[in-house]
Scaffold this motif. Structure first.
Motif, short mmCIF file in Angstrom:
data_model
loop_
_atom_site.label_atom_id
_atom_site.label_comp_id
_atom_site.label_asym_id
_atom_site.label_seq_id
_atom_site.Cartn_x
_atom_site.Cartn_y
_atom_site.Cartn_z
N PRO A 158 0.95 -1.25 -0.19
CA PRO A 158 0.31 0.19 0.32
C PRO A 158 0.81 0.71 0.20
CG PRO A 158 -0.92 -1.59 1.64
CD PRO A 158 -0.12 -2.33 1.43
N GLY A 159 0.44 1.91 -0.40
CA GLY A 159 0.56 3.69 -1.07
C GLY A 159 2.19 3.12 -2.12
N SER A 160 2.09 2.50 -2.72
CA SER A 160 3.85 2.71 -3.86
C SER A 160 2.89 2.60 -4.54
CB SER A 160 4.05 0.71 -3.94
OG SER A 160 4.57 0.48 -2.57
N CYS A 161 1.95 2.78 -5.25
CA CYS A 161 0.96 3.88 -6.58
C CYS A 161 -0.42 4.12 -6.05
CB CYS A 161 0.16 2.20 -7.15
SG CYS A 161 1.69 1.11 -7.93
N SER A 214 2.45 12.42 -14.08
CA SER A 214 2.82 10.97 -14.11
C SER A 214 4.06 10.91 -13.83
CB SER A 214 2.89 10.53 -16.02
OG SER A 214 0.91 10.95 -16.30
N GLY A 215 4.38 9.37 -12.77
CA GLY A 215 5.86 9.51 -12.61
C GLY A 215 5.73 10.24 -11.32
N ASP A 216 4.71 10.23 -10.98
CA ASP A 216 5.15 10.63 -8.81
C ASP A 216 5.27 10.10 -8.12
OD1 ASP A 216 5.03 13.86 -9.83
OD2 ASP A 216 3.65 14.35 -8.66
N PHE A 217 4.21 8.62 -8.38
CA PHE A 217 4.82 7.63 -7.36
C PHE A 217 5.31 7.26 -7.50
CE2 PHE A 217 0.74 8.97 -6.35
CZ PHE A 217 0.57 8.39 -4.87
N PHE A 218 7.48 7.29 -7.44
CA PHE A 218 8.14 6.48 -8.34
C PHE A 218 8.10 4.75 -7.97
CE2 PHE A 218 9.62 11.21 -6.38
CZ PHE A 218 9.92 11.08 -7.74
N ASP A 219 7.71 4.59 -6.79
CA ASP A 219 8.12 3.23 -6.72
C ASP A 219 6.94 2.17 -7.35
OD1 ASP A 219 9.81 3.37 -4.49
OD2 ASP A 219 8.51 3.34 -2.79
N TYR A 256 5.83 3.59 -15.90
CA TYR A 256 5.06 4.08 -14.75
C TYR A 256 3.28 3.62 -14.11
CZ TYR A 256 9.67 6.25 -13.25
OH TYR A 256 11.03 6.18 -12.89
N ASP A 257 3.16 3.84 -13.47
CA ASP A 257 1.66 3.96 -13.44
C ASP A 257 1.11 2.96 -13.97
OD1 ASP A 257 1.87 5.89 -11.69
OD2 ASP A 257 2.38 7.27 -13.50
N LEU A 258 1.08 1.16 -14.34
CA LEU A 258 0.20 0.61 -14.71
C LEU A 258 -0.78 0.06 -13.71
CD1 LEU A 258 2.93 -1.39 -17.03
CD2 LEU A 258 0.53 0.20 -17.52
N GLU A 259 -0.49 0.87 -12.87
CA GLU A 259 -1.27 0.21 -10.76
C GLU A 259 -1.34 1.55 -10.73
OE1 GLU A 259 -3.64 -2.03 -10.27
OE2 GLU A 259 -3.51 -0.68 -8.27
N GLY A 260 -3.22 1.69 -10.97
CA GLY A 260 -3.41 2.45 -9.45
C GLY A 260 -3.29 3.80 -10.92
N ASN A 261 -3.62 5.67 -10.58
CA ASN A 261 -3.97 6.83 -11.23
C ASN A 261 -5.18 6.57 -12.25
OD1 ASN A 261 -3.27 8.78 -10.59
ND2 ASN A 261 -2.09 8.98 -12.34
N LEU A 262 -5.49 5.85 -13.04
CA LEU A 262 -6.17 5.80 -14.13
C LEU A 262 -6.18 4.26 -14.58
CD1 LEU A 262 -5.69 9.12 -16.39
CD2 LEU A 262 -7.80 8.82 -14.84
N SER A 263 -7.53 3.63 -14.45
CA SER A 263 -7.42 2.66 -15.91
C SER A 263 -7.46 2.57 -17.34
CB SER A 263 -9.03 1.58 -15.11
OG SER A 263 -9.30 1.75 -14.45
N GLU A 264 -6.37 1.66 -18.10
CA GLU A 264 -5.68 2.16 -19.46
C GLU A 264 -6.96 1.38 -19.91
OE1 GLU A 264 -2.36 2.12 -19.54
OE2 GLU A 264 -1.52 2.65 -17.36
#
Length: 172
Positions: free
Chosen positions: A65-68, A85-90, A98-106
Motif C-alpha cells: 500500500p502506498g507504492s501506487c 505521471s511518474g509521481d509514485f516512484f515505486d 510507470y503507473d500501470l497500477e492505480g491513477n487511471l485504468s487504461e
C-alpha cells in the motif's frame, strides 16, 4: 507476444504532467493513431506491468500500500485524486513503465478469445490496471473490467499508446 514499445507514462506520456482522464475508448484509439501508434493489447499491458515473472503488482508479487496511487480516500468521481505521471516512484514495472497500477485504468485493444462466448456480439471495451479506487475494480497487473458502451466516459479512464519496434533499414 512479440516485441513492442510502450509509452513510459499515461497519455500524453510526459513525466510530471497530469494524465488525460475521462476519455472514451474511440478517442483514446484516435489519439494513439494520430501519433503513429496504437492502443496496447491486453497481453502487452500484462507483460509490461508484471515483467517476465508475471508479477501481480508492477513492483513485485506482494501488494505494498502506498507504492501506487490506488488508495483513494475521496469519493468516486472526485478528480482531486489524480497524480502527475511518474509521481509514485515505486510504482514502476521491471520494464521501466510507470503507473500501470492505480491513477487511471487504461483502455486496451479488445481481444475476443474463441473459447469465451460470454461476450456475445456486443463490443465491450476493456480497461486494465487498477484505478485509484482499489476496492471497486481490484488492483494489480491482472485487474480488468469492461464498459458496455465504447463512447462512455468515466473519470478514472485513461490510456497509453504502444507501437511495434522499428527495424533497422538493413533488416526491412
Amino acid at each position: 507476444i512479440g516485441d513492442f514499445c510502450m509509452d513510459r507514462y499515461e497519455f500524453p506520456n510526459i513525466a510530471g504532467m497530469l494524465p488525460r482522464a475521462a476519455i472514451s475508448f474511440p478517442d483514446a484509439e484516435n489519439l494513439c493513431l494520430e501519433q503513429g501508434k496504437r492502443l496496447c493489447t491486453e497481453a502487452e499491458f500484462e507483460r509490461a506491468c508484471g515483467g517476465l515473472d508475471g508479477w501481480h503488482q508492477p513492483y513485485g508479487e506482494l501488494l505494498e500500500p502506498g507504492s501506487c496511487n490506488n488508495y483513494a480516500i475521496r469519493d468516486v468521481g472526485d478528480t482531486g485524486w489524480l497524480a502527475p505521471s511518474g509521481d509514485f516512484f515505486d510504482c514502476v514495472s521491471p520494464e521501466g513503465v510507470y503507473d500501470l497500477e492505480g491513477n487511471l485504468s487504461e483502455w486496451v485493444a479488445p481481444s475476443f478469445p474463441e473459447e469465451d462466448d460470454s461476450l456475445g456480439d456486443e463490443f465491450q471495451p476493456t480497461v486494465r490496471g487498477g484505478t485509484l479506487w482499489w476496492a471497486i475494480y481490484g488492483s494489480g497487473c491482472h485487474s480488468r473490467h469492461w464498459h458496455q458502451q465504447p463512447g462512455h466516459l468515466h473519470d478514472d479512464d485513461g490510456f497509453r499508446c504502444c507501437a511495434d519496434p522499428l527495424l533497422p533499414a538493413s533488416l526491412e
